[in-house]
Design a protein around this motif. Structure first.
Motif, PDB file in Angstrom:
ATOM      1  N   HIS A 143      -2.983  24.889  55.057  1.00  0.00           N
ATOM      2  CA  HIS A 143      -1.671  24.228  55.113  1.00  0.00           C
ATOM      3  C   HIS A 143      -1.181  23.775  53.742  1.00  0.00           C
ATOM      4  O   HIS A 143      -0.303  22.917  53.645  1.00  0.00           O
ATOM      5  CB  HIS A 143      -1.696  23.106  56.151  1.00  0.00           C
ATOM      6  CG  HIS A 143      -2.015  23.659  57.508  1.00  0.00           C
ATOM      7  ND1 HIS A 143      -1.085  24.298  58.299  1.00  0.00           N
ATOM      8  CD2 HIS A 143      -3.213  23.777  58.149  1.00  0.00           C
ATOM      9  CE1 HIS A 143      -1.694  24.763  59.391  1.00  0.00           C
ATOM     10  NE2 HIS A 143      -2.983  24.459  59.322  1.00  0.00           N
ATOM     11  N   CYS A 156       5.374  27.070  60.161  1.00  0.00           N
ATOM     12  CA  CYS A 156       3.987  26.960  60.636  1.00  0.00           C
ATOM     13  C   CYS A 156       3.958  25.966  61.803  1.00  0.00           C
ATOM     14  O   CYS A 156       4.801  25.078  61.878  1.00  0.00           O
ATOM     15  CB  CYS A 156       3.122  26.460  59.478  1.00  0.00           C
ATOM     16  SG  CYS A 156       1.400  26.171  59.898  1.00  0.00           S
ATOM     17  N   CYS A 158       2.238  23.511  62.118  1.00  0.00           N
ATOM     18  CA  CYS A 158       2.018  22.139  61.646  1.00  0.00           C
ATOM     19  C   CYS A 158       3.330  21.440  61.339  1.00  0.00           C
ATOM     20  O   CYS A 158       3.355  20.241  61.085  1.00  0.00           O
ATOM     21  CB  CYS A 158       1.100  22.126  60.428  1.00  0.00           C
ATOM     22  SG  CYS A 158       1.917  22.634  58.901  1.00  0.00           S
ATOM     23  N   CYS A 176       3.273  27.640  54.797  1.00  0.00           N
ATOM     24  CA  CYS A 176       1.861  27.293  54.596  1.00  0.00           C
ATOM     25  C   CYS A 176       1.090  28.571  54.254  1.00  0.00           C
ATOM     26  O   CYS A 176       1.463  29.668  54.671  1.00  0.00           O
ATOM     27  CB  CYS A 176       1.267  26.704  55.872  1.00  0.00           C
ATOM     28  SG  CYS A 176       1.906  25.085  56.266  1.00  0.00           S
TER      29      CYS A 176
HETATM   30 ZN   LIG Z   1       0.908  24.564  58.295  1.00  0.00          ZN
END
Ligand SMILES: [Zn+2]
Length: 387
Positions: A241, A251, A253, A258
């Motif tokens: 990340h 992503c 996240c 990332c």
């Molecule tokens: Zn990520």
């Protein structure tokens, strides 16, 4: 003897150091062991006799090289004398094994998991059921540890988050510990992979190494000065990340661009013009089937290698490793591409250029077993001092 240390404390320390040496390095003669541990002959004899009496080691006579000299006694760990249960929970498979003293897998089961079929209650039940079958034959594990692709709290085995398994705040250590009746440690898969490659694989004897592994996600583990880097949370290495392309793909996240979106499994599929849900088996077969000419002419693979290199340069500048070990799918990336990544890591990083020894990039040696063997090491770390 340290000032104020009690004799039984010193003996316990020596015994534990000897067990650790035999477990990680393997057999050695009494003379070698005495020299390595800085002990005299009578002390090492007493310790080895004690371990042999409890069945933890065997001794056999080996002829010395050449004709001169007496045969020496080789001290070997007995794998069946002490074993731990090691579990690797991955997105697409579950592996459960008994690993013996010395690090040998004694018996194991590997079962595929359908994607999405990784609900934590199901995984716990499957681990318990498989462990039951492995315990047959009189082998009883004395400790257990589990590798999970997520962020874990080592102290109590809570899995904070394992996005690719869709787990959040799962008390895995407690759930499995209750079921198995054993202490269960939990570790991050890349951290454990780093630990195993450092003790038994490509990073053996290397003080400063970074282990990178791509599976569905991308993770890393860091060894610095010969010990794992832990950070304030007990876990570092969410290198997947690192944001490399702020205008890149979204992503899970929540960030864009990332490293994982550029070098993870789906990125590798795109590089080979395969559908993103291509099976692991097919993806690996495609990679292994590429000729050097095909690799050299493929713009998608060149772009993939470029982003792999950009991330590695950042890691080299940050951590100055001697060695970067590539595990999981990254170990399948063609050697000619890795040579380019290594060149980039040496030439484009300030730290790489200044290093006394050029950074090397090598595929992992333990393959798909790295995290499983790392889990075994985590369990043994807790068990050996008291054995
Ligand atoms: Zn990520």
């Amino acid at each position: 003897m340290a000032l104020g240390a009690r004799p039984d404390g010193v003996r316990r320390h020596n015994r534990s150091t000897l067990l650790h040496r035999l477990h990680t390095v393997g057999p050695g003669s009494r003379t070698e062991l005495a020299a390595e541990l800085g002990l005299n002959r009578s002390t090492i004899k007493a310790l080895v006799d004690e371990l042999a009496a409890s069945g933890l080691v065997t001794e056999r006579s080996v002829e010395p090289n050449g004709t001169a000299g007496r045969p020496s006694l080789l001290v070997s760990p007995r794998a069946e004398a002490l074993c731990v249960l090691a579990v690797d929970v991955a997105v697409e498979r579950l592996t459960v094994a008994l690993v013996g003293f010395g690090g040998r897998i004694l018996v194991g089961r590997n079962s595929p998991a359908r994607r999405g079929d990784t609900e934590h209650g199901v995984v716990v039940e499957r681990v318990l059921a498989i462990a039951e079958t492995l315990s047959l034959g009189g082998l009883r594990p004395v400790g257990a540890a589990v590798s999970v692709p997520g962020i874990v709290r080592r102290s109590d085995g809570l899995v904070h988050e394992a996005p690719n398994l869709r787990w959040s705040e799962v008390p895995l250590g407690t759930l499995l510990g209750d079921g198995l009746g054993l202490p269960v440690a939990i570790g991050n898969d890349a951290d454990l992979g780093a630990m195993a490659e450092h003790s038994r694989g490509a990073a053996r004897g290397v003080g400063d190494a970074v282990y990178l592994s791509a599976d569905v996600g991308v993770g890393g583990g860091v060894i610095t000065g010969g010990v794992p880097l832990r950070g304030s949370t007990g876990h570092v290495g969410e290198v997947g990340h690192m944001i490399l392309r702020p205008d890149g793909r979204l992503c899970y996240c929540g960030c864009r661009g990332c490293w994982e979106t550029e070098v993870g499994e789906q990125a590798l599929c795109r590089a080979l013009s395969l559908p993103e849900d291509t099976s692991r088996r097919r993806l690996v077969a495609e990679l292994r089937g590429l000729t050097e000419e095909q690799v050299a002419a493929d713009a998608g693979l060149a772009e993939y290698a470029r982003w792999l290199g950009v991330g590695v340069v950042n890691l080299v500048n940050l951590l100055a490793p001697e060695l970067v070990v590539l595990g999981g799918l990254l170990a399948e990336v063609p050697a000619s591409l890795l040579a380019g990544v290594e060149q980039r890591a040496r030439g484009r990083s300030l730290v790489g250029r200044a290093a006394s020894r050029a950074v090397r990039i090598r595929p992992a040696e333990l393959g798909a077993q790295a995290s499983l063997l790392g889990a075994a090491e985590l369990a043994f770390e807790r068990v050996l001092p008291n054995s």
